[in-house]
Design a protein around this motif. Sequence first.
Motif, PDB file in Angstrom:
ATOM      1  N   ASN A 187       0.762  -1.077  -0.082  1.00  0.00           N
ATOM      2  CA  ASN A 187       0.010  -0.073  -0.014  1.00  0.00           C
ATOM      3  C   ASN A 187       0.757   1.171   0.102  1.00  0.00           C
ATOM      4  O   ASN A 187       0.354   2.270  -0.618  1.00  0.00           O
ATOM      5  CB  ASN A 187      -0.981  -0.243   1.104  1.00  0.00           C
ATOM      6  N   VAL A 188       1.842   1.294   0.610  1.00  0.00           N
ATOM      7  CA  VAL A 188       2.826   2.355   0.728  1.00  0.00           C
ATOM      8  C   VAL A 188       3.082   2.943  -0.573  1.00  0.00           C
ATOM      9  O   VAL A 188       3.196   4.079  -1.061  1.00  0.00           O
ATOM     10  CB  VAL A 188       3.885   2.452   1.608  1.00  0.00           C
ATOM     11  N   SER A 189       3.833   1.812  -1.455  1.00  0.00           N
ATOM     12  CA  SER A 189       4.159   2.210  -2.727  1.00  0.00           C
ATOM     13  C   SER A 189       3.029   2.878  -3.737  1.00  0.00           C
ATOM     14  O   SER A 189       3.209   3.736  -4.468  1.00  0.00           O
ATOM     15  CB  SER A 189       5.056   1.172  -3.296  1.00  0.00           C
ATOM     16  N   ILE A 211     -13.538   6.322 -10.987  1.00  0.00           N
ATOM     17  CA  ILE A 211     -12.859   6.080  -9.653  1.00  0.00           C
ATOM     18  C   ILE A 211     -13.623   6.132  -8.677  1.00  0.00           C
ATOM     19  O   ILE A 211     -13.617   5.233  -7.739  1.00  0.00           O
ATOM     20  CB  ILE A 211     -11.706   6.781  -9.566  1.00  0.00           C
ATOM     21  N   ALA A 212     -14.430   7.217  -8.340  1.00  0.00           N
ATOM     22  CA  ALA A 212     -15.094   7.562  -7.233  1.00  0.00           C
ATOM     23  C   ALA A 212     -16.371   6.512  -7.110  1.00  0.00           C
ATOM     24  O   ALA A 212     -16.432   5.940  -6.068  1.00  0.00           O
ATOM     25  CB  ALA A 212     -15.682   8.956  -7.190  1.00  0.00           C
ATOM     26  N   ALA A 213     -17.094   6.328  -8.170  1.00  0.00           N
ATOM     27  CA  ALA A 213     -18.097   4.918  -8.048  1.00  0.00           C
ATOM     28  C   ALA A 213     -17.455   3.631  -7.908  1.00  0.00           C
ATOM     29  O   ALA A 213     -18.003   3.004  -7.091  1.00  0.00           O
ATOM     30  CB  ALA A 213     -18.723   5.158  -9.491  1.00  0.00           C
ATOM     31  N   TYR A 214     -16.477   3.417  -8.289  1.00  0.00           N
ATOM     32  CA  TYR A 214     -15.808   2.000  -8.025  1.00  0.00           C
ATOM     33  C   TYR A 214     -15.358   2.110  -6.388  1.00  0.00           C
ATOM     34  O   TYR A 214     -15.611   1.153  -5.703  1.00  0.00           O
ATOM     35  CB  TYR A 214     -14.518   1.976  -8.985  1.00  0.00           C
ATOM     36  N   ALA A 215     -14.753   3.236  -5.887  1.00  0.00           N
ATOM     37  CA  ALA A 215     -14.467   3.240  -4.705  1.00  0.00           C
ATOM     38  C   ALA A 215     -15.613   3.053  -3.647  1.00  0.00           C
ATOM     39  O   ALA A 215     -15.484   2.537  -2.640  1.00  0.00           O
ATOM     40  CB  ALA A 215     -13.780   4.475  -4.256  1.00  0.00           C
ATOM     41  N   ARG A 274     -17.402  -4.259   1.465  1.00  0.00           N
ATOM     42  CA  ARG A 274     -16.577  -4.696   2.515  1.00  0.00           C
ATOM     43  C   ARG A 274     -17.242  -5.617   3.517  1.00  0.00           C
ATOM     44  O   ARG A 274     -16.666  -6.501   3.944  1.00  0.00           O
ATOM     45  CB  ARG A 274     -16.147  -3.518   3.522  1.00  0.00           C
ATOM     46  N   GLY A 275     -18.571  -5.684   3.793  1.00  0.00           N
ATOM     47  CA  GLY A 275     -19.181  -6.308   4.767  1.00  0.00           C
ATOM     48  C   GLY A 275     -19.758  -7.631   4.086  1.00  0.00           C
ATOM     49  O   GLY A 275     -20.229  -8.620   5.005  1.00  0.00           O
ATOM     50  N   THR A 276     -19.950  -7.598   2.588  1.00  0.00           N
ATOM     51  CA  THR A 276     -20.387  -8.633   2.143  1.00  0.00           C
ATOM     52  C   THR A 276     -19.537  -9.928   1.449  1.00  0.00           C
ATOM     53  O   THR A 276     -20.133 -10.801   1.165  1.00  0.00           O
ATOM     54  CB  THR A 276     -21.610  -8.308   1.068  1.00  0.00           C
ATOM     55  N   ALA A 277     -18.365  -9.548   1.079  1.00  0.00           N
ATOM     56  CA  ALA A 277     -17.365 -10.454   0.635  1.00  0.00           C
ATOM     57  C   ALA A 277     -16.932 -11.457   1.667  1.00  0.00           C
ATOM     58  O   ALA A 277     -17.090 -11.241   2.855  1.00  0.00           O
ATOM     59  CB  ALA A 277     -15.908  -9.683   0.447  1.00  0.00           C
ATOM     60  N   ARG A 336     -10.210  -9.403   2.380  1.00  0.00           N
ATOM     61  CA  ARG A 336      -8.710  -8.643   2.728  1.00  0.00           C
ATOM     62  C   ARG A 336      -8.679  -8.105   1.215  1.00  0.00           C
ATOM     63  O   ARG A 336      -8.267  -7.118   1.324  1.00  0.00           O
ATOM     64  CB  ARG A 336      -7.798  -9.735   2.836  1.00  0.00           C
ATOM     65  N   LEU A 337      -8.858  -8.838   0.062  1.00  0.00           N
ATOM     66  CA  LEU A 337      -8.721  -8.133  -1.268  1.00  0.00           C
ATOM     67  C   LEU A 337      -9.423  -6.991  -1.348  1.00  0.00           C
ATOM     68  O   LEU A 337      -9.087  -6.002  -1.695  1.00  0.00           O
ATOM     69  CB  LEU A 337      -8.789  -8.913  -2.171  1.00  0.00           C
ATOM     70  N   VAL A 338     -10.932  -6.985  -0.941  1.00  0.00           N
ATOM     71  CA  VAL A 338     -11.949  -6.003  -1.003  1.00  0.00           C
ATOM     72  C   VAL A 338     -11.216  -4.639  -0.376  1.00  0.00           C
ATOM     73  O   VAL A 338     -11.310  -3.695  -0.706  1.00  0.00           O
ATOM     74  CB  VAL A 338     -13.133  -6.348  -0.782  1.00  0.00           C
ATOM     75  N   GLU A 339     -10.982  -5.057   1.011  1.00  0.00           N
ATOM     76  CA  GLU A 339     -10.350  -3.862   1.814  1.00  0.00           C
ATOM     77  C   GLU A 339      -9.085  -3.350   1.101  1.00  0.00           C
ATOM     78  O   GLU A 339      -9.189  -1.996   1.072  1.00  0.00           O
ATOM     79  CB  GLU A 339      -9.892  -4.707   3.134  1.00  0.00           C
TER      80      GLU A 339
END
Length: 99
Positions: A3-5, A53-57, A64-67, A73-76
């Motif tokens: 995530n940092v990169s 991008i905003a819609a996908y976010a 997050r709660g349904t995966a 973890r991937l969704v997060e």
Amino acid sequence: MANVSWQVRLDAAYSESQVIEIAHYFLATLDDREVARLPRPCQPRRLRNAEDIAAYALDLGSCRGTAAEGEGRLVEAMAEFFVRAAKRLGDVSTPTLSE
């Protein structure tokens, strides 16, 4: 997915097209098998502009709660990236005040 990169790359972007390009690279790093197991609203889609991008976010945030646990973890990670990308798009589109 370090995530940092990705955050460093987003921070260095100075235009909408650069942020979108970084988002495409981010999606290209994902494992196809993992992505195929994601809920449909979370699966990658065409990203053409800041609105996409905003819609996908937002969709990723909703997933997050349904995966399932493994996909959660991937969704997060994806949601975190796309929220930051949307924020960066807001930053690069905000006109700066000149003196």
